[in-house]
Design a protein around this motif. Structure first.
Motif, PDB file in Angstrom:
ATOM      1  N   THR A   1      48.206  21.572  68.803  1.00 40.33           N
ATOM      2  CA  THR A   1      48.912  20.681  67.887  1.00 40.33           C
ATOM      3  C   THR A   1      49.512  19.495  68.621  1.00 40.33           C
ATOM      4  O   THR A   1      49.465  18.357  68.137  1.00 40.33           O
TER       5      THR A   1
ATOM      6  N   SER B   1      49.001  15.207  68.298  1.00 41.39           N
ATOM      7  CA  SER B   1      50.184  14.502  67.792  1.00 41.39           C
ATOM      8  C   SER B   1      50.528  13.328  68.690  1.00 41.39           C
ATOM      9  O   SER B   1      50.099  13.255  69.842  1.00 41.39           O
TER      10      SER B   1
ATOM     11  N   ALA C   1      60.789  18.952  69.265  1.00 40.11           N
ATOM     12  CA  ALA C   1      60.052  19.048  68.005  1.00 40.11           C
ATOM     13  C   ALA C   1      60.519  20.285  67.256  1.00 40.11           C
ATOM     14  O   ALA C   1      61.160  21.182  67.830  1.00 40.11           O
TER      15      ALA C   1
ATOM     16  N   GLN D   1      56.352  21.232  63.353  1.00 41.93           N
ATOM     17  CA  GLN D   1      55.602  20.162  64.002  1.00 41.93           C
ATOM     18  C   GLN D   1      54.703  20.673  65.115  1.00 41.93           C
ATOM     19  O   GLN D   1      53.761  19.981  65.522  1.00 41.93           O
TER      20      GLN D   1
ATOM     21  N   VAL E   1      58.037  14.394  68.783  1.00 50.41           N
ATOM     22  CA  VAL E   1      56.823  14.437  67.971  1.00 50.41           C
ATOM     23  C   VAL E   1      57.072  13.603  66.724  1.00 50.41           C
ATOM     24  O   VAL E   1      58.009  13.851  65.967  1.00 50.41           O
TER      25      VAL E   1
ATOM     26  N   GLU F   1      55.988  11.810  63.055  1.00 47.14           N
ATOM     27  CA  GLU F   1      55.204  12.026  61.846  1.00 47.14           C
ATOM     28  C   GLU F   1      55.087  10.707  61.096  1.00 47.14           C
ATOM     29  O   GLU F   1      56.061   9.968  60.957  1.00 47.14           O
TER      30      GLU F   1
END
Length: 257
Positions: A60, A64, A109, A113, A185, A187
């Motif tokens: 992940t 990211s 994070a 996330q 992280v 978004e």
């Protein structure tokens, strides 16, 4: 009696090919269930439903964007100071971005996330990625340890990822090193700072979640039960087909001579 039995089978094969095809499919399905039942008992199996493992976290993170804090009003996620906070570490094939001037990164994070699912996924975790590390199990010259970075996750004990690896690590002389750069992280695409990074992670099967022996035993039992059901249905169809003596007659009217 045996001739009548064989004759019934020939009539079924001749006049009911779909039924014969279904019978063969049942046998193949039973063989598949038997194969998988023995396979999950003899070999380790990945647990795709378990997301609290280092492989999921690093996969992940590699997909990211990791960005620095770009304004003073942005909320800074922090760990709750409690006795439940702990850490877990693992050696992983992670490559730091070439544009980073630090030997280590600290990434803040939430568990969501990082790809985790379940309860308390809004809790915050702190990941420290450093390529200057020490370990009690190995050193940089070992083939299994060379070229890998140390990933340390700090947060609530219930959210710490599992590694299924005996190689643990810790940062080497953190007080003498340059302070790690702090990243978050991100978004979405709005209000993103201009300088963001991406980690490169080479997947490691040893960091994936594996099914426990108890789960493997239960799954194997279910597969064996499904195999028996398929064999019983196939046997029933075989007996019925062998006893079949009256094929379906052709109801079409014969053409006039």
């Amino acid at each position: 009696m045996s001739c009548q039995f064989c004759g019934g089978l020939r009539l079924c094969v001749r006049h009911h090919p779909p039924l014969v095809t279904f019978w063969l499919c049942l046998l193949m399905l039973a063989a598949t269930f038997l194969f998988y039942a023995f396979y999950i008992r003899a070999f380790p199996v990945n647990d795709a439903d378990y997301t609290k493992d280092f492989d999921t976290v690093l996969q992940t993170l590699s997909a990211s964007k990791l960005c620095p804090r770009w304004n003073a009003t942005a909320a800074v996620p922090s760990l709750q100071s409690s006795e439940d906070v702990a850490n877990a570490s693992v050696l992983a094939s992670v490559t730091l971005p070439s544009s980073v001037n630090h030997s280590a990164l600290q990434i803040r994070a939430t568990a969501r996330q990082l790809g985790m699912t379940g309860l308390d996924t809004d809790s915050h975790l702190l990941l420290t990625v450093t390529c200057s590390w020490r370990s009690a199990q190995c050193n940089l010259s070992d083939a299994e340890c060379s070229g890998k970075c140390c990933v340390i996750v700090t947060g609530p004990r219930s959210l710490l990822p599992h590694s299924w690896s005996s190689l643990q690590c810790y940062a080497a002389n953190p007080s003498r090193q340059q302070p790690p750069e702090e990243l978050y992280v991100m978004e979405g695409e709005s209000d993103r700072p201009p300088q963001c990074y991406s980690l490169h992670y080479r997947g490691d099967p040893g960091l994936k979640a594996m099914m426990s022996q108890e789960d493997c035993a239960v799954s194997s039992g279910h597969l064996l039960a499904a195999m028996l059901v398929c064999l019983l249905v196939a046997l029933l169809l075989f007996v019925v087909s062998a006893c079949w003596v009256n094929p379906i007659k052709d109801k079409r009217t014969p053409a006039a001579l």
